[in-house]
Write an enzyme that holds these catalytic residues in place. Sequence first.
Site, PDB file in Angstrom:
ATOM      1  N   GLY A  92      34.601  36.164  31.829  1.00  0.00           N
ATOM      2  CA  GLY A  92      33.872  34.903  31.900  1.00  0.00           C
ATOM      3  C   GLY A  92      34.729  33.664  31.991  1.00  0.00           C
ATOM      4  O   GLY A  92      34.286  32.569  31.672  1.00  0.00           O
ATOM      5  N   GLY A  94      36.879  33.072  34.909  1.00  0.00           N
ATOM      6  CA  GLY A  94      37.370  32.861  36.275  1.00  0.00           C
ATOM      7  C   GLY A  94      38.520  33.774  36.656  1.00  0.00           C
ATOM      8  O   GLY A  94      39.237  33.500  37.617  1.00  0.00           O
ATOM      9  N   GLY A  96      38.075  37.003  37.449  1.00  0.00           N
ATOM     10  CA  GLY A  96      37.590  38.102  38.279  1.00  0.00           C
ATOM     11  C   GLY A  96      37.085  39.299  37.508  1.00  0.00           C
ATOM     12  O   GLY A  96      37.062  40.417  38.041  1.00  0.00           O
ATOM     13  N   SER A  97      36.650  39.086  36.257  1.00  0.00           N
ATOM     14  CA  SER A  97      36.225  40.261  35.476  1.00  0.00           C
ATOM     15  C   SER A  97      34.989  40.914  36.087  1.00  0.00           C
ATOM     16  O   SER A  97      34.858  42.140  36.054  1.00  0.00           O
ATOM     17  CB  SER A  97      35.977  39.885  34.017  1.00  0.00           C
ATOM     18  OG  SER A  97      34.921  38.975  33.922  1.00  0.00           O
ATOM     19  N   SER A  98      34.080  40.122  36.674  1.00  0.00           N
ATOM     20  CA  SER A  98      32.883  40.757  37.246  1.00  0.00           C
ATOM     21  C   SER A  98      33.260  41.549  38.495  1.00  0.00           C
ATOM     22  O   SER A  98      32.734  42.641  38.732  1.00  0.00           O
ATOM     23  CB  SER A  98      31.796  39.719  37.551  1.00  0.00           C
ATOM     24  OG  SER A  98      32.222  38.824  38.550  1.00  0.00           O
ATOM     25  N   ALA A  99      34.197  41.029  39.280  1.00  0.00           N
ATOM     26  CA  ALA A  99      34.637  41.769  40.473  1.00  0.00           C
ATOM     27  C   ALA A  99      35.381  43.040  40.064  1.00  0.00           C
ATOM     28  O   ALA A  99      35.189  44.109  40.665  1.00  0.00           O
ATOM     29  CB  ALA A  99      35.536  40.890  41.346  1.00  0.00           C
ATOM     30  N   ASP A 141      36.717  37.451  45.625  1.00  0.00           N
ATOM     31  CA  ASP A 141      37.039  38.179  44.391  1.00  0.00           C
ATOM     32  C   ASP A 141      37.025  39.696  44.613  1.00  0.00           C
ATOM     33  O   ASP A 141      37.991  40.392  44.297  1.00  0.00           O
ATOM     34  CB  ASP A 141      36.046  37.823  43.275  1.00  0.00           C
ATOM     35  CG  ASP A 141      36.320  36.450  42.662  1.00  0.00           C
ATOM     36  OD1 ASP A 141      37.030  35.658  43.296  1.00  0.00           O
ATOM     37  OD2 ASP A 141      35.818  36.180  41.557  1.00  0.00           O
TER      38      ASP A 141
HETATM   39  O1  PMV Z   1      35.123  31.842  38.911  1.00  0.00           O
HETATM   40  P1  PMV Z   1      35.469  32.958  39.824  1.00  0.00           P
HETATM   41  O2  PMV Z   1      36.625  33.735  39.395  1.00  0.00           O
HETATM   42  O3  PMV Z   1      34.289  33.848  40.117  1.00  0.00           O
HETATM   43  O4  PMV Z   1      35.916  32.325  41.229  1.00  0.00           O
HETATM   44  C1  PMV Z   1      35.008  31.754  42.096  1.00  0.00           C
HETATM   45  C2  PMV Z   1      35.679  31.219  43.321  1.00  0.00           C
HETATM   46  C3  PMV Z   1      34.794  30.233  44.088  1.00  0.00           C
HETATM   47  O5  PMV Z   1      35.538  29.861  45.246  1.00  0.00           O
HETATM   48  C4  PMV Z   1      34.522  29.000  43.257  1.00  0.00           C
HETATM   49  C5  PMV Z   1      33.458  30.850  44.484  1.00  0.00           C
HETATM   50  C6  PMV Z   1      33.556  31.917  45.561  1.00  0.00           C
HETATM   51  O6  PMV Z   1      32.594  32.686  45.665  1.00  0.00           O
HETATM   52  O7  PMV Z   1      34.546  31.968  46.307  1.00  0.00           O
END
Ligand code: PMV
Length: 321
Positions: A92, A94, A96-99, A141
């Site tokens: 949570g 940023g 990439g944990s969900s990916a 991601d």
């Molecule tokens: O917050 P993260 O790790 O899911 O990164 C999102 C990256 C964005 O460019 C803000 C959104 C996207 O889908 O590319």
Amino acid sequence: MVAGNSGVVCSAAPGKVILLGEHAVVYGRTALAASIDRYVEVVVTGVGRASQHNTVGARHAVPLLALERAAELTGLDPASITVTVAADLPAGVGLGSSAALSVALIRALAKFAGQPRSDALVCARAFEIEKIFHGFPSGIDNTVVTYGGLIAFRREDFVKPLATARPVPLVIALGRAPRETQKAVRGLRDRWERSPALYEPLFDEIDRLVNEAARAIAAGDLPTLGVLMNANHRLLQRLAVSTGELDEMVALARDSGASGAKLTGGGGGGAVICLCDADRERLVQSFTRAGWRAFAADIAQRGIDGADGAGRFEQHNSASA
Ligand code: PMV
């Protein structure tokens, strides 16, 4: 329905950072992303129990919708499997944990069902799961997490692996404020729809920095990469996706020896990445003294499909840095 095997399979996928270009990538510009040496591991067993066990706290639980969609894409009955998740990747923020969860889940389920699992197939299916988490993701991601390493990515256009002339030594620090990528992306979309003429030149400027950064990485020119990361952060401030806390963290990093620092991912909270060619432990300690969790990270290669029953991790009870 596909009959699963009765054994145990596992798969681990890395987290990621966006080095430059987040948000602009949603609007068709190029971004640079790298997988990092922190992982989410999924273990699938076919013991016929519908329950899920989560060993790292609620943020890493597999949402039922994601599990059902992943099972559907694989042709498996979700009620016939048990999914266990372990991670040393903070969720949570940023990174990439969900990916990572999506890719590891798709790979593990395909393996469980005895199906082929080419990178292209895994990446496409993981994108479907990412939509459940994020609404309208650019696809960066799931792509970097599937293929690993460092990539240049342009939505619906290209993915290019980038060679690094030197290692890119990072420190990642975690903000305390809760955030959601989807909220940050939607907020910017609303602002862009009201005044595209204000935002398009900012996306173009980010694109220019990204192209310069790709050249700096290829040449092993870390000082220039740091300058470009700083410039990217200033543009993310102008897109209004940074926060007071993230700006404070970026300032601390620069005052403590980082040659560049910026928010990474959706912003509105989350993590900052710092390029630190000097003493990384000292920078980690500076963050810790100021009350933020931080850790050194390196660019990783792709994740792994574990041998049957062999997990990558000891089971963790916390995803702490
Ligand atoms: O917050 P993260 O790790 O899911 O990164 C999102 C990256 C964005 O460019 C803000 C959104 C996207 O889908 O590319």
